[in-house]
Design an enzyme around this catalytic site. Structure first.
Site, PDB file in Angstrom:
ATOM      1  N   GLU A  62      -3.077 -30.684  23.966  1.00  0.00           N
ATOM      2  CA  GLU A  62      -2.184 -31.825  23.086  1.00  0.00           C
ATOM      3  C   GLU A  62      -2.928 -33.382  23.623  1.00  0.00           C
ATOM      4  O   GLU A  62      -3.032 -34.215  22.475  1.00  0.00           O
ATOM      5  CB  GLU A  62      -0.674 -31.956  23.777  1.00  0.00           C
ATOM      6  N   HIS A  68      12.146 -25.793  24.621  1.00  0.00           N
ATOM      7  CA  HIS A  68      11.717 -25.679  23.393  1.00  0.00           C
ATOM      8  C   HIS A  68      12.679 -25.966  22.437  1.00  0.00           C
ATOM      9  O   HIS A  68      12.942 -25.870  21.319  1.00  0.00           O
ATOM     10  CB  HIS A  68      11.237 -24.194  22.903  1.00  0.00           C
TER      11      HIS A  68
END
Length: 665
Positions: A400, A469
């Site tokens: 990321e 999530h």
């Protein structure tokens, strides 16, 4: 592969070129010495990290570079940017915090940049320049102009995850970048032996890239290695890691007591003074010492003039405090209402069509992320785009920070990257690249750095995705000056706002709710654009103002419809853009209803709802007909068990119940 030094051509360098190398090194040395004196005299504020002793690695590394080639630097970056061509006068003014400084006094010693000269920034975060360099190199590769990027870093940065992510991505993508480690044998106060076990040669082999070692105090040796390496890379040779062994004479920062090393060690290092080594090369080439002395005198006068000029300048005026935070936006009118007979499409279609439209319209746009290419994204949103736009829809490793750093560097280099972070929760993995790079670089460079990038991500509680999530983190992002945060609530807005975000000159985090990917609505025309930073009243009302954004707008509309049957008129405001916040639309509605309810999916405490509540108070709504009320999850991580998640997440029923209570006050 290990690259051996190639000195052919450098040994035959004309005396004039040798003298020019010496001139550049002398410029760095005298600039740094003078900066040290000015810091002690309190004429330079803030932190100061000097590169005295490392002049040869800077000059030698930049020697074969063209104007269009790029560099990224470190907190110890004065020598790098001077070697790349930045002038001493504007740099000195920047260190003194003057308006006429390189970055208008907004960056200071650690943040000097001038992309127009291929200088993509010194950086106060250790290792942060490496992912940015991959972005600049990506732009160079997409343009196929043969440009090369040199990413300077110190041996301490090797311990950073950003080092691994950047080098690995560069290797996978065969990027034209040199990772140049100035190994001065200290990571701040710690000797290298206490920081690493594997040598850089082994690391380079592990990434499958080239490696070269050089005496970083010998400018001819560095220039020789770099001339060969840069030429190989220009012709498609792929990334190379170059280790230049050198030594810094001053401490980690000015004022560092240097208890971690002995005076004898520093004195021994001075015997390999890069300027003395260069003078020996000059003598061997038949250059009289008087010519080198004349260069030193010339540079002394240059630095004296730079200091006097900088001293005479004003600091930035207080009224310019807000300058350079964001680039001016092109005005976008609110589009006409959609036709009722329009074709129906889904939010997931809106994402793909918006990306497809902008990729086709602008060659500067490219898309990158984990499995966005052949896999078409985890939700299939980008399926087919990699085939339609070869090389411009790029799969990345699961990295990321490298993904975001690539976006930052590519944007500075004139591209318009659209990168994907698979889940909003994973923003935490790469937050530095948003918090300290994308959001701040335009400001810290005094407007020199452009930052037209989009970070697409998604969230959504309600399907037992668990605490890692499901998070709605817009308040965290909205608190960062310089970022635009967009959260559309329907398919047409998703299409129009994503297109507007890609065309915008500022960094935009575009947040989709995955539970809405199947939401259907009328398809707008291809040229449909939604203005960023502007809310919309999506249901007129007179009794209560109900503000929301993203998927919860749909729940608010459902609750408002229920209340309508009970005789309560609810006006629903869709923020659409969370930051910058459209305060005026909210206040105009509140002035009509005198009651305010805010509903959001993020946890209640310290959220955007709290900001809206404070707004009502700040703007003088002291005598509302009811307390400002928030409908939001409690400050508990998103649960996994469906029973707990239902209790945690607001619903149309809980919103309706709150509206009834407020209407009855």
């Amino acid at each position: 592969m290990t690259l051996a030094p190639q000195m052919t051509g450098v040994r035959s360098t004309h005396a004039e070129q040798l003298l020019e190398m010496y001139r550049r090194m002398s410029r760095i040395r005298r600039f740094e010495q003078r900066a040290s004196d000015l810091y002690k005299a309190t004429e330079i504020p803030g932190f100061l990290h000097l590169s005295i002793g490392q002049e040869a690695s800077a000059v030698g590394a930049c020697w074969p570079l063209r104007d269009t080639d790029g560099i990224t630097s470190t907190h110890r970056g004065h020598g790098h940017v001077l070697a790349k061509g930045l002038d001493t006068a504007s740099m000195m003014a920047e260190l003194m915090g003057k308006e006429a400084g390189t970055c208008h006094g907004r960056g200071g010693s650690m943040h000097i940049a001038d992309p127009g000269l291929g200088i993509y920034g010194a950086n106060g975060i250790v290792g942060a320049g490496l992912p940015i360099a991959t972005g600049v190199a990506t732009a160079a590769k997409l343009r196929d102009a043969g440009d090369v990027v040199v990413a300077f870093f110190g041996d301490g940065a090797v311990a950073q995850g950003m080092f691994h992510e950047a080098v690995n991505l560069a290797a996978v993508w065969d990027l034209p970048v040199v990772f140049l480690c100035e190994n001065n044998h200290y990571s701040e106060f710690s000797p290298a032996a206490e920081q690493h076990r594997a040598p850089l040669s082994a690391r380079a082999a592990g990434y499958g890239i080239g490696y070269a070692h050089v005496d970083g105090n010998d400018v001819l040796a560095v220039a020789g290695i770099m001339t060969d390496v840069v030429e190989r890379i220009r012709h498609g040779g792929g990334p190379v890691l170059v280790e230049a062994e050198t030594y810094r004479w001053h401490g980690h920062y000015e004022g560092d007591p240097q208890r971690y090393r002995s005076p004898e060690e520093v004195a021994e290092a001075r015997e390999r003074d890069p300027l003395l080594v260069a003078r020996r090369h000059l003598a061997a080439a038949g250059v009289d010492a008087s010519q080198a002395d004349a260069v030193d005198e010339e540079i002394d006068k240059e630095i004296d003039a730079a200091v006097e000029w900088a001293r005479s300048l004003p600091e930035p005026a207080p009224e310019t405090l807000h300058d350079f935070v964001s680039a001016p936006r092109t005005a976008v009118p609110e589009p006409a209402p959609l036709l009722t007979e329009a074709e129906i499409f889904r939010s997931m279609d809106a994402v793909r069509l918006a990306l497809e439209h902008e990729l086709a319209a602008d060659p500067a746009v490219f898309v990158a992320g984990i499995d966005v290419g052949a896999g078409g994204n985890v939700f299939g949103l980008t399926r087919g785009l990699a085939q339609a736009f070869p090389g411009r829809v790029r799969d990345t490793p699961i990295s990321e920070s490298a993904i975001l750093g690539t976006a930052v560097g590519a944007a500075m280099a004139g591209m318009k990257p659209v990168v994907e972070i698979m889940y909003m929760d994973f923003i935490g993995v790469c937050l530095d690249m948003l918090l300290n790079q994308a959001a701040k670089l335009r400001f810290m460079t005094g407007g020199r750095a452009s930052m037209p990038l989009v970070v697409r991500t998604q969230f959504g509680a309600g399907r037992s995705s668990g605490s890692q999530h499901s998070q709605s983190l817009e308040a965290l992002l909205a608190h960062i000056p310089g970022l635009t945060v967009v959260m559309p609530s329907n398919p047409a807005d998703t299409y129009g706002m994503l297109r507007a975000a890609i065309q915008d000159p500022n960094p935009v985090v575009f947040v989709e709710n995955r539970l809405q990917y199947g939401l259907k609505g009328p398809r707008p025309p291809a040229d449909h654009l939604i203005p960023l930073g502007r809310a919309k009243v999506v249901r007129e009302g007179t009794d209560i103002t109900l503000v929301s954004w993203s998927r919860m707008v749909q729940d608010c509309l459902a609750a408002a419809e229920v209340l309508s049957g009970e005789g309560v008129s609810v006006e629903v405001v869709d923020l659409r853009t969370v930051a910058p916040l459209d305060r005026q639309t909210v206040l105009t509605s509140l002035a009509k209803t005198n009651r305010l309810v805010i509903a959001h999916e993020a946890v209640r405490d310290f959220g955007v709802g709290a900001e809206l509540a404070a707004l009502a108070v700040d703007e003088g709504f002291w005598h509302l007909d009811a307390p400002v009320t928030r409908v939001a999850p409690p400050p508990v991580p998103a649960p996994y068990a469906p029973s707990l998640e239902r209790a945690w997440l607001p619903s149309p029923d809980t919103i309706a119940e709150t509206l009834r209570r407020i209407a009855a006050v």
